[in-house]
Design an enzyme around this catalytic site. Sequence first.
Site, mmCIF file in Angstrom:
data_model
loop_
_atom_site.group_PDB
_atom_site.id
_atom_site.type_symbol
_atom_site.label_atom_id
_atom_site.label_comp_id
_atom_site.label_asym_id
_atom_site.label_seq_id
_atom_site.Cartn_x
_atom_site.Cartn_y
_atom_site.Cartn_z
ATOM 1 N N ARG A 35 23.345 -35.243 -30.715
ATOM 2 C CA ARG A 35 23.428 -36.583 -30.109
ATOM 3 C C ARG A 35 22.906 -36.592 -28.669
ATOM 4 O O ARG A 35 22.177 -37.497 -28.260
ATOM 5 C CB ARG A 35 24.893 -37.045 -30.140
ATOM 6 C CG ARG A 35 25.131 -38.456 -29.659
ATOM 7 C CD ARG A 35 24.605 -39.513 -30.607
ATOM 8 N NE ARG A 35 23.288 -39.986 -30.252
ATOM 9 C CZ ARG A 35 22.354 -40.281 -31.136
ATOM 10 N NH1 ARG A 35 22.570 -40.170 -32.410
ATOM 11 N NH2 ARG A 35 21.168 -40.691 -30.734
ATOM 12 N N GLU A 77 5.932 -56.807 1.692
ATOM 13 C CA GLU A 77 6.115 -57.801 0.642
ATOM 14 C C GLU A 77 5.747 -59.176 1.195
ATOM 15 O O GLU A 77 6.251 -59.581 2.241
ATOM 16 C CB GLU A 77 7.584 -57.784 0.180
ATOM 17 C CG GLU A 77 7.866 -58.763 -0.939
ATOM 18 C CD GLU A 77 9.320 -58.743 -1.389
ATOM 19 O OE1 GLU A 77 9.845 -57.642 -1.632
ATOM 20 O OE2 GLU A 77 9.920 -59.825 -1.450
ATOM 21 N N LYS A 116 14.317 -49.899 -9.635
ATOM 22 C CA LYS A 116 15.298 -50.523 -10.547
ATOM 23 C C LYS A 116 15.548 -49.585 -11.719
ATOM 24 O O LYS A 116 15.099 -49.820 -12.840
ATOM 25 C CB LYS A 116 14.777 -51.878 -11.020
ATOM 26 C CG LYS A 116 14.610 -52.867 -9.869
ATOM 27 C CD LYS A 116 14.108 -54.221 -10.330
ATOM 28 C CE LYS A 116 13.974 -55.175 -9.139
ATOM 29 N NZ LYS A 116 13.436 -56.501 -9.512
ATOM 30 N N LYS A 158 10.512 -56.121 3.538
ATOM 31 C CA LYS A 158 10.762 -57.383 2.843
ATOM 32 C C LYS A 158 11.084 -58.482 3.846
ATOM 33 O O LYS A 158 11.216 -58.228 5.044
ATOM 34 C CB LYS A 158 11.916 -57.191 1.850
ATOM 35 C CG LYS A 158 11.619 -56.057 0.858
ATOM 36 C CD LYS A 158 12.555 -56.088 -0.344
ATOM 37 C CE LYS A 158 12.126 -54.991 -1.309
ATOM 38 N NZ LYS A 158 12.934 -54.981 -2.533
ATOM 39 N N ASP A 217 4.730 -60.869 -4.348
ATOM 40 C CA ASP A 217 5.915 -61.011 -5.173
ATOM 41 C C ASP A 217 5.964 -62.348 -5.896
ATOM 42 O O ASP A 217 6.028 -63.402 -5.267
ATOM 43 C CB ASP A 217 7.172 -60.831 -4.298
ATOM 44 C CG ASP A 217 8.407 -60.663 -5.157
ATOM 45 O OD1 ASP A 217 8.294 -60.061 -6.240
ATOM 46 O OD2 ASP A 217 9.477 -61.141 -4.744
#
Lengths: 282, 282, 282, 282, 282, 282
Positions: free
Chosen positions: C103, C200, C138, C170, C221
């Site tokens: 597994r 950004e 992410k 940002k 973005d």
Amino acid sequence: MTVLPLPTIMVEPLVRAALLEDLGRAGDITTDAIVPPGARAETALVARGAGVVAGLDCALMAFRLIEPALAAEIARPDGSAVAGGDVIATISGPTRGILSAERVALNFVCHLSGIASAAAAIVQSIKGHRAHLVCTRKTIPGLRALQKYAVRVGGGFNHRFGLDDGVLIKDNHVAAAGSLEAAIKRARAAIGHLVKIELEVDTLQQLEEALRLPVDAVLLDNMSLDDLRSAVAMTAGRFATEASGRITPETAPAVAATGVDLLSSGWLTHSVTALDIGLDWR
Amino acid sequence: MTVLPLPTIMVEPLVRAALLEDLGRAGDITTDAIVPPGARAETALVARGAGVVAGLDCALMAFRLIEPALAAEIARPDGSAVAGGDVIATISGPTRGILSAERVALNFVCHLSGIASAAAAIVQSIKGHRAHLVCTRKTIPGLRALQKYAVRVGGGFNHRFGLDDGVLIKDNHVAAAGSLEAAIKRARAAIGHLVKIELEVDTLQQLEEALRLPVDAVLLDNMSLDDLRSAVAMTAGRFATEASGRITPETAPAVAATGVDLLSSGWLTHSVTALDIGLDWR
Amino acid sequence: MTVLPLPTIMVEPLVRAALLEDLGRAGDITTDAIVPPGARAETALVARGAGVVAGLDCALMAFRLIEPALAAEIARPDGSAVAGGDVIATISGPTRGILSAERVALNFVCHLSGIASAAAAIVQSIKGHRAHLVCTRKTIPGLRALQKYAVRVGGGFNHRFGLDDGVLIKDNHVAAAGSLEAAIKRARAAIGHLVKIELEVDTLQQLEEALRLPVDAVLLDNMSLDDLRSAVAMTAGRFATEASGRITPETAPAVAATGVDLLSSGWLTHSVTALDIGLDWR
Amino acid sequence: MTVLPLPTIMVEPLVRAALLEDLGRAGDITTDAIVPPGARAETALVARGAGVVAGLDCALMAFRLIEPALAAEIARPDGSAVAGGDVIATISGPTRGILSAERVALNFVCHLSGIASAAAAIVQSIKGHRAHLVCTRKTIPGLRALQKYAVRVGGGFNHRFGLDDGVLIKDNHVAAAGSLEAAIKRARAAIGHLVKIELEVDTLQQLEEALRLPVDAVLLDNMSLDDLRSAVAMTAGRFATEASGRITPETAPAVAATGVDLLSSGWLTHSVTALDIGLDWR
Amino acid sequence: MTVLPLPTIMVEPLVRAALLEDLGRAGDITTDAIVPPGARAETALVARGAGVVAGLDCALMAFRLIEPALAAEIARPDGSAVAGGDVIATISGPTRGILSAERVALNFVCHLSGIASAAAAIVQSIKGHRAHLVCTRKTIPGLRALQKYAVRVGGGFNHRFGLDDGVLIKDNHVAAAGSLEAAIKRARAAIGHLVKIELEVDTLQQLEEALRLPVDAVLLDNMSLDDLRSAVAMTAGRFATEASGRITPETAPAVAATGVDLLSSGWLTHSVTALDIGLDWR
Amino acid sequence: MTVLPLPTIMVEPLVRAALLEDLGRAGDITTDAIVPPGARAETALVARGAGVVAGLDCALMAFRLIEPALAAEIARPDGSAVAGGDVIATISGPTRGILSAERVALNFVCHLSGIASAAAAIVQSIKGHRAHLVCTRKTIPGLRALQKYAVRVGGGFNHRFGLDDGVLIKDNHVAAAGSLEAAIKRARAAIGHLVKIELEVDTLQQLEEALRLPVDAVLLDNMSLDDLRSAVAMTAGRFATEASGRITPETAPAVAATGVDLLSSGWLTHSVTALDIGLDWR
């Protein structure tokens, strides 16, 4: 200039490990046997020589991890130039805690201040030149992040933190690739857009070849001052030029005078002379 | 003399951590992008200056942890005196593994050989005197066991490894206890029968008092050479005498000539000049 | 193209931890109770759907850490495109070991192959365009290095591995600095020469301003396709252009057609559909 | 229904590791270079789509571990159904801390809310049926406890946490034992009185045999709806019946309608679509 | 009966930690100073009293982790009944390794054999009765998995491994819930289908109530033999009955004679008398 | 007499690990399912038999690590003699936290109090004699520092903490060295000035030889009372004499009456009978 700090969450495991290394399996038997729990003291971290403070947070964290009731007041935070006799911080509270944490606290701040002081000495010695000081990966195992922080505190800049955050192509890489061009091409094809490529060159002939290739910086390794001057002229700002090879406060000015952009010094972190800082009792 | 070695099981976690510190989150991107997996190389660890080798096992372990297929042959094991140009060991096998482990391997062996060399220099400088060289707890956080091993390799002896394996009574302990006698009594009442008590004294008056008390050694801290001579005479072998305070190869002979039993040097481990050792490619 | 591999020394702690997570405090009670120690089996990792294999080394390491006597043969190494029914590797030896590790082995290879397959699907969908695929931060906590490796296996490239190996400015950074120019100036003054700066931008006006500033890349973005096209034209190759915002195999071609250099996809690593791979018994 | 929570002491190491993974060796260089230490901000975790919140504690812990001075207020605790635009929590305090922890915080809450939302979708889809939803061991390495918690938050139940807390006999176990009866007998003889035995059956014939044996549940693996219905009838409540095989919100209702007690879904945890949650600045 | 073994991957970290605990910061200074590296020895683990062997693998792992060149031959594997003088295993090879690992190896095997022997004594004492022996969570911190393994080796069974793998409702839980029925209902609503519920009852009245509720076992805590007999009669096999309270080889037979299904003994693991096993030199 | 305490920083990792061992992968499912979050309780740690308390700090730390809101008041700190019924401490606050931490807290305090009580019993039994009680390295793996602390609490003293903080020469060392004199010489040449040498002797002849050698203590192993008396007379205070071999409260007085300086007992730590301490609810 802003000095990039080190997050507390990164520093704590190192301080904790150093304390456990010193406490062993029975703790501070001298202090615990002799000093009454209720005894209190006022102490000061005092510079015994001139230099730049770094690692004060580590030192204070050592005191607090041993004894949360200890109170600290910072007089000269990281980055401060101090002279012998200057008070860096005061620590007061339970005597036991101060005595048990003292050595570990000093081990951190003396070592890191030693690095910051050395960095500052080089930076000072090349003032007026365009060159920046950078450190290397020649660090003490386990302390790289702290040592590189201390270099920043002393006014230096950080080169690569590891094998993974920049490409540095040396002669053996080139030999394995067959040619300088092949080496750079392979690197470029494998890395992300935020990763830069630096090339180590030993001769002006190699530099000549590098000038036709997409590199972001060249490391001019152990070149003579004359060659460095030629290299700077040949490069003409096309990419950053870094001189390396036994850079110390004594040798740095002449190297910086060649016009290179960067001086890199392994000596900064592999051969540290601790700054003498002691704990005075009042 | 037998040098107490360091168990492999203790060394491996430190070498592993140092490799991970260097590999970061993506590994050796330069080598992996450029050098073909099948490439092989023959290399040698070569001294670039004179000194005493220490930490060779750490270095070889770094190579093997990265690449088990690497073969190493030791020419000058730990404790060997080397001159510039001497081959210390050869490492051969997959080029990728050699390049990826090189820096970490060198960081260990250069640092530890620096300590062994410094220890050996002091030991050599006091040859003919009764005094032994000992180290202190002024070590680099996380590396104490390794550093103290390197001191042994250089011919020195180890003082306390931590706060728990010996009693060292300093002035602040005495102050907290009220008297020297009380301090020693409290310590003796709390410790096991294999634990010794050393007392730090700053003046001959304090030594006078110590002579009436059951201590195993005295630390004569920062005394003048004259005072050290008097202290040795006063003690007359009743317990071990240890002189401390800026002991280096330059200052050691005069201090040893006072007749003390031990010279302790924090400089040995807190202000290490790395021995220059490089990896040569054939 | 060379895919940067992951060093074994980095992978092993993750596999070991996953096995311990599954073994709990009593191990595989079903297998240990029922299957005789001497039983042996031949099995194969078989793809149950089409995709790209990644993480096979993790899977095989899981088997070997549980049972060193297990033998594995790799049929389709990482990077192989597989169809349903394709054998990826065979594992044979003690039945107990195979059942106990199964597994965990599958959990690694199914997850990472899912990422590689998704990356390959996007890369395939934008073939012919200049754009490269890149991943983001992410990621699943604890698995970033593995996930980013799987992106590389699928033909993608890696964006920043963390907060420390690149500057990404940002809007909130800009707001805190007072102006775009101030933000970039502060960043440039603090970082090393191998660190790049990406900015950004949400609008073409911001891009206009960025064009006058020393940045290495811009992150466009969530812009419309029209705005992306304008941005590419305005930038004219001065720095890299990266488009982000819900990039999937369906949306990628149109975005790539705008001429941007990079497509970044969080979906790749935060919303992974595992590739169905099973263990067949013979 | 009470949702079993996760003890903080279990969660903290995971959050701490995720932060260190993101901070790397130099920390958040963008924020530290650009944002003044004294800057403060007010932000909100806001859902950008509909789903069920899970993992909010992990997210808030990430913020606090980076910056203890951050204040959080929870608007929609774990288990809340949210729609796009709903504020889940507010976080206010030092801007640096918010920016440095943001990504890790979101990685936890988006992933776990994705699981809870998927679980809730299945649970909702089978409302009115007797069946409960359960998860499997097909989890992301290292995150099993968190993922299984998120399943609970979404209204599902937990199957085995590992190989050690339940017996699940599969065909290969039976083959190694020689017969189903032998397998169950061996298991029963080895386990404690609080451990249950579940048997995987692929056909109704196997179920027939199982009905004569002391098992606590049967796993009806990949059976047709017709076979499931027959299985439920045959079992007649003698033990729990669990249906498995590609259970999603689309397929679940039909399976639940067969009357089985449990639907187990690996998809829930191995192929998670993150719930889109962002951090809005005010 | 099959004894569920402990996976090597789970045992190694415990043995490694125990060795490091013993080696401290300088290793085995006695042996390293005195015994030449080339010395070799033949030794045997010999029982000095009667009992059941458990933990031999831990002991042998200790030897091998210190010195991989050591060879071991097992004469009496875990589960063997031994008498004083019986050879359990022979270990031969480098003398240094044997001496350095000896104490840790013995600490494991003496402690675990002590548990197995105690378990076997109780099991033997209740032979002929239906009752099984089970252990508890009254274990030595950090050693639960090993201790529970030793119980199995001695013929006992394992109760819960922790707070998470079974529900055990005590009087304080009932009090907090308001009623026994409410407590069981809440538990049932929160747990998975493989988790059983056991109820602690102190009186026959409580048992009366329990008989109307869906529990899997009752723990009859500290009841008189008469009450135990009544409890067994009242229960009439509806669920498992477990008697607890100072179960030792002396008290066990009378308790088992009451007809209960299980005897649980904390004494087994919280008050272990080590089996005397020594290392003989030939 | 001062009892050397254990630093909190050393204890916390052990308590944390014990809690995680008990919480497993889902936490306290019984309590979390049944007890409302807001429930509060007042409880007391109460001795159920006579003995000496040790490890109370570990127990209270367990409660606080699970639930910081719990308040504790200490009635009988470590070192207190208690009788059955005596309240040791009260713990009040959230019921959930008390229930979840109870078992781990008790496991620490019962085990360590068992050791302290046994030590105190021996110490009491030899009152009036010069002999001190010391412990050995026959400890439970992982708990040595805690166990040795408990010995101190009970009035005993600590022998070596590990292989590194004292030399203990046994017959096999002597055999490997060729002679007792050679063994001691080699040891003396390798160790620091704060390390003592103890010699194990089995016969008076060996003791005779030892008297001519520079040792700090002799371990008289398993000698008859007559031989012990002779040994004490022969030694005449030249070094410390330690008697070992099945020292318990029953055997100790006669051994102490021989005049030896130290009685060492492995039984103290390898065969601990837990002190019965329970948690009473009010």
